[in-house]
Design a protein around this motif. Structure first.
Motif, mmCIF file in Angstrom:
data_model
loop_
_atom_site.group_PDB
_atom_site.id
_atom_site.type_symbol
_atom_site.label_atom_id
_atom_site.label_comp_id
_atom_site.label_asym_id
_atom_site.label_seq_id
_atom_site.Cartn_x
_atom_site.Cartn_y
_atom_site.Cartn_z
ATOM 1 N N ILE A 415 7.149 -7.107 1.169
ATOM 2 C CA ILE A 415 6.747 -5.618 1.137
ATOM 3 C C ILE A 415 7.221 -4.523 0.152
ATOM 4 O O ILE A 415 8.495 -4.502 -0.073
ATOM 5 C CB ILE A 415 7.142 -5.239 2.880
ATOM 6 C CG1 ILE A 415 6.529 -6.005 3.619
ATOM 7 C CG2 ILE A 415 6.761 -3.655 2.849
ATOM 8 C CD1 ILE A 415 6.886 -5.951 5.073
ATOM 9 N N PRO A 416 6.290 -4.094 -0.558
ATOM 10 C CA PRO A 416 6.910 -3.014 -1.794
ATOM 11 C C PRO A 416 7.732 -2.078 -1.060
ATOM 12 O O PRO A 416 7.611 -1.475 -0.021
ATOM 13 C CB PRO A 416 5.496 -2.417 -2.215
ATOM 14 C CG PRO A 416 4.459 -2.925 -1.258
ATOM 15 C CD PRO A 416 4.840 -3.934 -0.582
ATOM 16 N N ASP A 417 8.590 -1.540 -1.820
ATOM 17 C CA ASP A 417 9.512 -0.337 -1.351
ATOM 18 C C ASP A 417 8.490 0.857 -1.409
ATOM 19 O O ASP A 417 7.462 1.005 -2.224
ATOM 20 C CB ASP A 417 10.387 -0.181 -2.637
ATOM 21 C CG ASP A 417 11.393 0.941 -2.214
ATOM 22 O OD1 ASP A 417 12.477 0.644 -1.104
ATOM 23 O OD2 ASP A 417 11.409 2.077 -2.714
ATOM 24 N N ALA A 418 8.862 1.848 -0.391
ATOM 25 C CA ALA A 418 8.143 3.211 -0.154
ATOM 26 C C ALA A 418 7.837 3.966 -1.522
ATOM 27 O O ALA A 418 6.906 4.416 -1.777
ATOM 28 C CB ALA A 418 8.772 4.070 0.698
ATOM 29 N N TYR A 419 8.868 3.964 -2.525
ATOM 30 C CA TYR A 419 8.872 4.432 -3.718
ATOM 31 C C TYR A 419 7.575 3.910 -4.546
ATOM 32 O O TYR A 419 7.041 4.584 -5.537
ATOM 33 C CB TYR A 419 10.021 4.608 -4.444
ATOM 34 C CG TYR A 419 11.059 5.836 -3.813
ATOM 35 C CD1 TYR A 419 10.931 6.950 -4.168
ATOM 36 C CD2 TYR A 419 11.843 5.451 -2.648
ATOM 37 C CE1 TYR A 419 11.487 8.005 -3.437
ATOM 38 C CE2 TYR A 419 12.476 6.255 -2.093
ATOM 39 C CZ TYR A 419 12.261 7.702 -2.517
ATOM 40 O OH TYR A 419 13.311 8.738 -1.933
ATOM 41 N N GLU A 420 7.279 2.739 -4.647
ATOM 42 C CA GLU A 420 6.488 1.997 -5.366
ATOM 43 C C GLU A 420 5.080 2.684 -4.993
ATOM 44 O O GLU A 420 4.284 3.221 -6.011
ATOM 45 C CB GLU A 420 6.524 0.463 -5.233
ATOM 46 C CG GLU A 420 7.613 -0.034 -5.995
ATOM 47 C CD GLU A 420 7.707 -1.464 -5.413
ATOM 48 O OE1 GLU A 420 7.009 -2.035 -5.180
ATOM 49 O OE2 GLU A 420 9.013 -1.845 -5.162
ATOM 50 N N ARG A 421 4.646 2.881 -3.727
ATOM 51 C CA ARG A 421 3.538 3.185 -3.096
ATOM 52 C C ARG A 421 3.067 4.576 -3.735
ATOM 53 O O ARG A 421 2.180 4.975 -4.149
ATOM 54 C CB ARG A 421 3.502 2.923 -1.807
ATOM 55 C CG ARG A 421 2.667 3.947 -0.860
ATOM 56 C CD ARG A 421 1.381 3.306 -0.438
ATOM 57 N NE ARG A 421 0.402 3.351 -1.537
ATOM 58 C CZ ARG A 421 -0.105 2.365 -1.966
ATOM 59 N NH1 ARG A 421 -0.022 1.431 -1.371
ATOM 60 N NH2 ARG A 421 -1.314 2.586 -2.977
ATOM 61 N N LEU A 422 4.272 5.259 -3.528
ATOM 62 C CA LEU A 422 4.129 7.007 -3.689
ATOM 63 C C LEU A 422 4.051 7.035 -5.187
ATOM 64 O O LEU A 422 3.459 8.063 -5.661
ATOM 65 C CB LEU A 422 5.416 7.532 -3.126
ATOM 66 C CG LEU A 422 5.310 7.618 -1.504
ATOM 67 C CD1 LEU A 422 6.629 7.908 -0.780
ATOM 68 C CD2 LEU A 422 4.087 8.227 -0.923
ATOM 69 N N LEU A 423 4.889 6.533 -6.049
ATOM 70 C CA LEU A 423 4.733 6.817 -7.502
ATOM 71 C C LEU A 423 3.423 6.418 -7.928
ATOM 72 O O LEU A 423 2.685 6.900 -8.823
ATOM 73 C CB LEU A 423 5.881 5.999 -7.990
ATOM 74 C CG LEU A 423 7.168 6.625 -8.229
ATOM 75 C CD1 LEU A 423 8.057 5.654 -8.594
ATOM 76 C CD2 LEU A 423 7.025 7.614 -9.385
ATOM 77 N N LEU A 424 2.902 5.164 -7.516
ATOM 78 C CA LEU A 424 1.525 4.835 -8.000
ATOM 79 C C LEU A 424 0.523 5.861 -7.591
ATOM 80 O O LEU A 424 -0.367 6.063 -8.471
ATOM 81 C CB LEU A 424 1.358 3.338 -7.262
ATOM 82 C CG LEU A 424 -0.063 2.509 -7.586
ATOM 83 C CD1 LEU A 424 -0.224 2.526 -9.296
ATOM 84 C CD2 LEU A 424 -0.221 1.378 -6.869
ATOM 85 N N ASP A 425 0.768 6.299 -6.227
ATOM 86 C CA ASP A 425 -0.386 7.072 -5.676
ATOM 87 C C ASP A 425 -0.171 8.491 -6.662
ATOM 88 O O ASP A 425 -1.266 9.128 -7.077
ATOM 89 C CB ASP A 425 -0.124 7.485 -4.409
ATOM 90 C CG ASP A 425 -0.622 6.557 -3.242
ATOM 91 O OD1 ASP A 425 -1.158 5.678 -3.849
ATOM 92 O OD2 ASP A 425 -0.384 6.711 -1.926
ATOM 93 N N ALA A 426 0.961 8.891 -6.901
ATOM 94 C CA ALA A 426 1.284 10.182 -7.815
ATOM 95 C C ALA A 426 0.412 9.939 -9.104
ATOM 96 O O ALA A 426 -0.260 10.894 -9.681
ATOM 97 C CB ALA A 426 2.570 10.532 -7.920
#
Ligand code: BG6
Length: 489
Positions: A415-426
């Motif tokens: 499961i990816p770390d939350a920061y991966e999802r959020l950085l990618l989204d940004a």
């Protein structure tokens, strides 16, 4: 048309968050081929480091997550070669001009997009934003700024921060991060609810008795006392992480999955919340404790915490949403440090089955027989539903069993770390998981009066031993609304 490039500048590059979360998340994205073809990472901080020293520092916290990935070391080397360093003061126009120079050299000939991640204390946010926007924003591409909480300490200071940020940035450029929104199970909340017929029609006061949002950590604030003492657990966890989960949980169906549609619904829920009263809040603070020959410190033993501090390290609150869907359904939140376990979960307790044929089998405690849906955000991500079931055999005996979706058993991938999802989204300009300013205002409006009252009246927190289940006051609060905390059953 020119190819584009993204420069990601981590301001506060030598801080804990940058080293432990941001650089590793960027590397994980690179490893998974999720970053744009052309990108560079800049570390910006006050210490004088060379590019090589920055790379050394970062490399210590990069991991390949899954061991034995063959090309991991090569990938790491490739990633590090794209990392550079610029030392500078946070409020220095000159140093940001230098940063801009370096960014330009790297961007040569491409359409430049720039992302700044402010991993710095709030008192220097504005200095950095001012310098970055005047001297280092992209001349022709986009410029975005990710900011981390704390977004102020109350309604007033938060509004002031927003006002000042907006002197330099548009709302569209500000990405307010709440890393709980990037957690896999929090993201899944909407999928679970809106795409399953067995849940969607039940999602209201008609079938749900109460909802519990629980956050607990089995370690204290050691090392972060200085920051923590100025904020306390309500500002650190409840006003943001738990309340964001609540808003996602309770919102009406958005018109679409578009960021603005989702955030419009979240803000409506937040604005429908009843003003929180002091009577509906319990605060606690951990005290020193010895167990099995090992001694655990009190919150106030921390050198950076002022003696006699009344800052809560634990809080429980009962909140209500005054709208047609949730009228009078208690939403109970609980957040604490130095408790017996590390866990974050959402528990949904359903109502009784009217005229339950098996009433007799449950004895007098019918409450124990209602269904409960548990969404365990961490650790050991899982979704399970407690149902009543016949124990196999000749007699009619019932028990509660779990319909169980354990992520580790069902999904073999990491499961990816939350920061991966959020950085990618940004990077991709996806704002769905970032907090809009009106959401932030509504979140502060809920907690500010009670925070002021707690502080003005100097309410003493109930002491609880390090490593325990927390203050008993939390049980009285739940009992007042006929609720039993599900994590204890
Ligand atoms: C942060 C809080 O936002 O979240 C910390 O400031 C807390 O106090 C942390 O420890 C918890 O995050 P996670 O992802 O480790 O549960």
């Amino acid at each position: 048309q020119n190819e584009s490039t993204v420069s990601i500048t981590v301001v506060g590059a030598s801080g804990d968050l940058a080293r432990k979360k941001i650089f590793p998340a960027l590397f994980a994205l690179f490893y998974e081929d999720c970053l744009p073809k052309h990108f560079t990472v800049f570390g910006y901080a006050r210490s004088k480091l060379t590019d090589e020293e920055l790379r050394n520092m970062i490399s210590k916290t990069l991991t390949c997550r899954i061991d034995k990935r063959e090309n991991c070391n090569d990938k790491m080397e490739q990633f590090l070669q794209r990392c550079f360093y610029q030392s500078g003061q946070y409020g220095s126009e000159e140093n940001f001009v230098e940063l801009d120079q370096k960014l330009r050299e790297n961007e040569a000939g491409k359409l430049p997009n720039r992302l700044f991640y402010l991993s710095i204390p709030p008192n220097i946010f504005i200095d950095v934003v001012r310098c970055a926007s005047h001297h280092a924003s992209s001349p022709t591409g986009w410029t975005r700024v990710i900011v981390e909480k704390p977004f102020g300490r109350d309604s007033e200071s938060s509004a002031e921060l927003t006002r000042r940020l907006k002197q330099y940035l548009t709302e569209d450029q500000i990405f307010r991060i709440d890393h709980y929104l990037g957690k896999e199970l929090v993201e899944n909340l909407s999928v679970l609810r809106f795409s399953n017929l067995v849940f969607e029609p039940l999602w209201s006061r008609k079938y749900i008795r109460n909802v519990q949002l629980i956050f607990s950590e089995d370690f204290g604030t050691e090392g972060r006392g200085g920051y923590f003492d100025n904020y306390g657990i309500i500002r650190d966890i409840m006003q943001n992480h738990l309340l964001q989960i609540l808003a996602l949980f309770a919102m009406e169906t958005p018109v679409s999955l578009d960021a603005e549609d989702i955030r419009n619904e979240k803000v409506k829920v937040l604005r429908s919340m009843r003003t929180l009263k002091l009577d509906d809040v319990v605060v606690g603070q951990y005290k020193g404790h010895t167990k099995g020959g090992k001694s655990y410190p009190a919150y106030t033993d921390d050198q950076t915490v002022p003696k006699g501090s009344l800052t809560p390290t634990f809080a429980a609150a009962a909140v209500f949403i005054d709208n047609a869907r949730w009228d009078d359904v208690p939403f109970l939140m609980k957040a604490g440090k130095a408790l017996n376990t590390r866990r974050a979960e959402i528990r949904v307790q359903f109502r009784h089955v009217p005229g339950n044929l098996y009433k007799r089998n449950f004895g007098t405690d019918l409450d124990k027989a209602t269904n409960e849906l548990v969404i365990r955000v961490q650790p050991d991500e899982a979704i399970y539903l407690k149902i009543n079931n016949k124990i196999p055999g000749l007699s009619m005996r019932l028990d509660r069993s779990n319909l169980n979706l354990l992520y580790a058993a069902r999904y073999l991938r990491e499961i990816p770390d939350a920061y991966e999802r959020l950085l990618l989204d940004a990077i991709e300009g996806e704002r769905r998981l970032f907090i809009r300013s009106d959401e932030l205002d509504a979140a502060w409006a809920l907690f500010t009066p009670v925070l002021k009252e707690l502080e003005d009246k100097r309410i003493s927190p109930e002491l609880y031993p390090y490593g325990s289940r927390g203050p008993v006051g939390a049980h009285y609060l739940a009992a007042k609304y006929n609720v039993r905390w599900g994590d204890l059953s």
